[in-house]
Scaffold this motif. Structure first.
Motif, PDB file in Angstrom:
ATOM      1  N   MET A  21       0.829  -1.217   0.000  1.00 38.73           N
ATOM      2  CA  MET A  21       0.000   0.000   0.000  1.00 38.73           C
ATOM      3  C   MET A  21       0.856   1.258   0.000  1.00 38.73           C
ATOM      4  O   MET A  21       2.001   1.235   0.454  1.00 38.73           O
ATOM      5  N   THR A  22       0.282   2.329  -0.525  1.00 42.05           N
ATOM      6  CA  THR A  22       1.041   3.574  -0.645  1.00 42.05           C
ATOM      7  C   THR A  22       0.748   4.511   0.538  1.00 42.05           C
ATOM      8  O   THR A  22      -0.272   4.388   1.217  1.00 42.05           O
ATOM      9  N   PHE A  23       1.666   5.453   0.758  1.00 41.16           N
ATOM     10  CA  PHE A  23       1.476   6.497   1.772  1.00 41.16           C
ATOM     11  C   PHE A  23       2.219   7.742   1.303  1.00 41.16           C
ATOM     12  O   PHE A  23       3.151   7.655   0.493  1.00 41.16           O
ATOM     13  N   ASP A  24       1.794   8.914   1.815  1.00 40.62           N
ATOM     14  CA  ASP A  24       2.542  10.132   1.503  1.00 40.62           C
ATOM     15  C   ASP A  24       2.546  11.106   2.673  1.00 40.62           C
ATOM     16  O   ASP A  24       2.801  12.297   2.506  1.00 40.62           O
ATOM     17  N   SER A  25       2.230  10.582   3.875  1.00 36.06           N
ATOM     18  CA  SER A  25       2.184  11.487   5.036  1.00 36.06           C
ATOM     19  C   SER A  25       2.529  10.736   6.316  1.00 36.06           C
ATOM     20  O   SER A  25       2.467   9.498   6.372  1.00 36.06           O
ATOM     21  N   GLU A  26       2.833  11.513   7.325  1.00 34.24           N
ATOM     22  CA  GLU A  26       3.162  10.956   8.642  1.00 34.24           C
ATOM     23  C   GLU A  26       1.920  10.300   9.261  1.00 34.24           C
ATOM     24  O   GLU A  26       1.994   9.216   9.836  1.00 34.24           O
ATOM     25  N   THR A  27       0.773  10.970   9.107  1.00 33.19           N
ATOM     26  CA  THR A  27      -0.473  10.429   9.696  1.00 33.19           C
ATOM     27  C   THR A  27      -0.765   9.035   9.143  1.00 33.19           C
ATOM     28  O   THR A  27      -1.188   8.139   9.881  1.00 33.19           O
ATOM     29  N   GLU A  28      -0.532   8.878   7.852  1.00 39.73           N
ATOM     30  CA  GLU A  28      -0.820   7.584   7.240  1.00 39.73           C
ATOM     31  C   GLU A  28       0.123   6.513   7.798  1.00 39.73           C
ATOM     32  O   GLU A  28      -0.285   5.364   8.004  1.00 39.73           O
TER      33      GLU A  28
ATOM     34  N   VAL B 117      12.749  16.832   0.221  1.00 37.44           N
ATOM     35  CA  VAL B 117      12.873  17.087   1.664  1.00 37.44           C
ATOM     36  C   VAL B 117      11.883  16.227   2.445  1.00 37.44           C
ATOM     37  O   VAL B 117      12.251  15.505   3.377  1.00 37.44           O
ATOM     38  N   GLU B 118      10.619  16.275   2.008  1.00 34.49           N
ATOM     39  CA  GLU B 118       9.584  15.576   2.765  1.00 34.49           C
ATOM     40  C   GLU B 118       9.735  14.050   2.659  1.00 34.49           C
ATOM     41  O   GLU B 118       9.609  13.332   3.666  1.00 34.49           O
ATOM     42  N   ALA B 119       9.991  13.559   1.458  1.00 33.83           N
ATOM     43  CA  ALA B 119      10.101  12.102   1.292  1.00 33.83           C
ATOM     44  C   ALA B 119      11.246  11.532   2.135  1.00 33.83           C
ATOM     45  O   ALA B 119      11.047  10.528   2.854  1.00 33.83           O
ATOM     46  N   PRO B 120      12.460  12.138   2.110  1.00 35.06           N
ATOM     47  CA  PRO B 120      13.519  11.612   2.988  1.00 35.06           C
ATOM     48  C   PRO B 120      13.110  11.616   4.462  1.00 35.06           C
ATOM     49  O   PRO B 120      13.391  10.663   5.204  1.00 35.06           O
ATOM     50  N   ARG B 121      12.408  12.670   4.878  1.00 32.78           N
ATOM     51  CA  ARG B 121      11.981  12.741   6.286  1.00 32.78           C
ATOM     52  C   ARG B 121      11.023  11.579   6.597  1.00 32.78           C
ATOM     53  O   ARG B 121      11.145  10.917   7.630  1.00 32.78           O
TER      54      ARG B 121
ATOM     55  N   LYS C  10      12.862   8.238   6.835  1.00 32.79           N
ATOM     56  CA  LYS C  10      13.570   8.098   8.115  1.00 32.79           C
ATOM     57  C   LYS C  10      12.579   7.750   9.224  1.00 32.79           C
ATOM     58  O   LYS C  10      12.831   6.877  10.057  1.00 32.79           O
ATOM     59  N   LEU C  11      11.435   8.428   9.211  1.00 29.93           N
ATOM     60  CA  LEU C  11      10.419   8.152  10.225  1.00 29.93           C
ATOM     61  C   LEU C  11       9.938   6.699  10.126  1.00 29.93           C
ATOM     62  O   LEU C  11       9.819   6.004  11.146  1.00 29.93           O
ATOM     63  N   ALA C  12       9.699   6.234   8.920  1.00 22.79           N
ATOM     64  CA  ALA C  12       9.237   4.850   8.728  1.00 22.79           C
ATOM     65  C   ALA C  12      10.280   3.867   9.269  1.00 22.79           C
ATOM     66  O   ALA C  12       9.934   2.868   9.926  1.00 22.79           O
TER      67      ALA C  12
END
Ligand SMILES: Cc1ncc(COP(=O)(O)O)c(C=O)c1O
Length: 456
Positions: free
Chosen positions: A131-138, A176-180, A183-185
């Motif tokens: 499944m795909t995601f593009d945010s921290e909430t997801e 910027v956002e994707a690398p962040r 890292k979070l994942a």
């Protein structure tokens, strides 16, 4: 249509065609019987097979995962399942439709970056875990409801021009956002396995795929350094689908970019084409049931034609999908071409299909044909004002059906086969300028497609 060789219970029907025919000649045969009043589609299964064959020829490294949202007609989905495509599903219902047919969950990507919790739970219970995601909430939601999911980060990469741009809604900023988020994942011990992008539906630029693949390459390298095992590249949809569309040019860009960016890696490459498979297979026939002559203040005459399908039905694509449609009279008119407009059947003045076009004089009871109507039309259509959504009449050339019918899930136990309509056989009309002539895949190409299916 006359019930044919098989008697099987299901709503899906295929009419097997012999001799010379085209979707327009089939429309003519149906309306000549004289009882047809509602709009209908002729769906040519051969067109879907030919599209699949071309895809495999031009982009052998890219596995198509058909985007069900584009047209969820069960026969189309079954045909693609038989050919061996995967599926891009955006919701619980789409996943259910595809798995009900018997498609294995590994052949499905849940490609909606903003999913409802219950849909994630449902997908996971069925074994659909990519499944795909593009945010921290997801990421947090997925951690809670599907902690073992195989995640694909969706980045933004927009074509310079597209029929329906998507980047304003989905896809995180890639540098910027994707690398962040990666890292979070990694910190959350979530398995990010790949990168996806969608350049916009009906993209009018080829080079954008090279940009997306290059951005993905950078994120794969970052993923490696974070200890993520990235191995899936999803280049999304955006491929043209009308009869004149040519996959060759865009495939050259994609193949070259894959060779230069991912030559040495063991990466699975998938795409999510929707309109590419659906558009040209469906030809719509709609009947003129009324007309009105008007005259402007300057004295110009104009005819308003009213037909039995409109913007609340198939032609919702004018509003939602920004499509352009062309009306072709089924029968040549002996009257001179003059200015007219074409309107849908509902009481709403918004229900206008072509505000200004040119046709030879038409009579009530005459039929108009609209080609390339399979993408983003049927799943959105509603029977507003009591006007029915057009039925689909599927047709297939006999030789092709002889091969298709043995391929799961297109068995004759789930599909009713009908004989060709009786009555005078019409000549097959020549296609309009620029349109692809009616085709019959050569026996060799049929073979190539199905040998490959058998290996899946
Ligand atoms: C995530 C996703 N994948 C695939 C598609 C299909 O795109 P197309 O029909 O342009 O190939 C869409 C269309 O909106 C989409 O949103």
């Amino acid at each position: 249509m006359i019930p044919g060789e098989m008697r099987v219970i299901d709503e899906e029907r295929v009419c097997v065609m012999d001799g010379e025919w085209s979707p327009v000649s089939v429309i003519r045969e149906i309306v000549e019987v004289g009882t047809q009043e509602d709009p209908f589609y002729v769906m040519d299964l051969g067109e879907v097979v030919e599209r699949y064959r071309q895809w495999k020829e031009y982009m052998p490294r890219v596995e198509p995962f058909y985007a069900v949202k584009c047209n969820d007609d069960k026969l189309l989905v079954r045909t693609l399942a038989a050919l061996g495509t995967g599926f891009d599903c955006a919701s619980k219902a789409e996943i259910q439709l595809v798995t009900d047919i018997g498609v294995k969950p590994e052949r499905i990507i849940f490609a909606n970056p903003a999913k409802m919790a219950s849909h994630i739970r449902h997908a996971t219970a069925l074994g659909v875990t990519t499944m795909t995601f593009d945010s921290e909430t997801e990421l947090h939601k997925i951690k809670q409801y599907s902690p073992d999911a195989q995640l694909v980060i969706r980045i933004r990469c927009d074509a310079m021009s597209a029929q329906c741009p998507l980047g304003i809604k989905f896809g995180c900023e890639p540098l910027v956002e994707a690398p962040r988020l990666l890292k979070l994942a990694a910190v959350m011990s979530l398995a990010v396995v790949g990168v996806s992008f969608h350049v916009g539906s009906g993209a009018r630029e080829c080079a954008v795929y090279a940009r997306g693949i290059q951005l993905a390459r950078g994120l794969f390298s970052l993923g490696d350094s974070l200890g993520l095992h990235m191995r899936l590249l999803d280049i999304g949809g955006g491929f043209a689908g009308d009869s004149a569309a040519d996959l060759r040019q865009v495939s050259q860009v994609i193949n070259a970019a894959l060779d230069s960016q991912f030559s040495e890696r063991d990466v699975r490459v998938i795409a999510e084409p929707g309109r590419y498979f659906a558009a040209a297979a469906y030809t719509l026939a709609a009947m003129i049931h009324a007309s009105r002559e008007i005259q402007s203040e300057s004295g110009d005459k104009h005819t308003m034609y009213f037909i039995n399908d409109g913007v609340y039905g198939s032609f919702n694509c004018l509003l939602y999908d920004h499509q352009q449609v062309t009306a072709e009279p089924l029968e040549e008119s002996s009257e001179p071409v003059s200015e007219c407009s074409i309107w849908g059947p509902t009481c709403d003045a918004l229900d206008c299909i072509l505000p200004r076009t040119q046709l030879g004089g038409q009579r009530a009871g005459g039929w108009l044909v609209f080609r390339d109507m399979g993408a983003y039309t049927l799943p959105v259509a509603a029977p507003f004002n009591g006007f029915p959504v057009p039925r689909v009449r599927a047709v297939v050339e006999r030789r092709l059906w002889a091969v298709l019918k043995d391929l799961w899930p297109l068995s004759e136990t789930s599909i009713t086969v009908e004989a060709r309509p009786s009555g005078p056989q019409s000549r097959a009309p020549s296609p309009p300028p620029g349109a692809t002539p009616p085709h019959t895949p050569a026996p060799d190409s049929i073979h190539a497609v199905f040998v490959e299916c058998a290996l899946k």
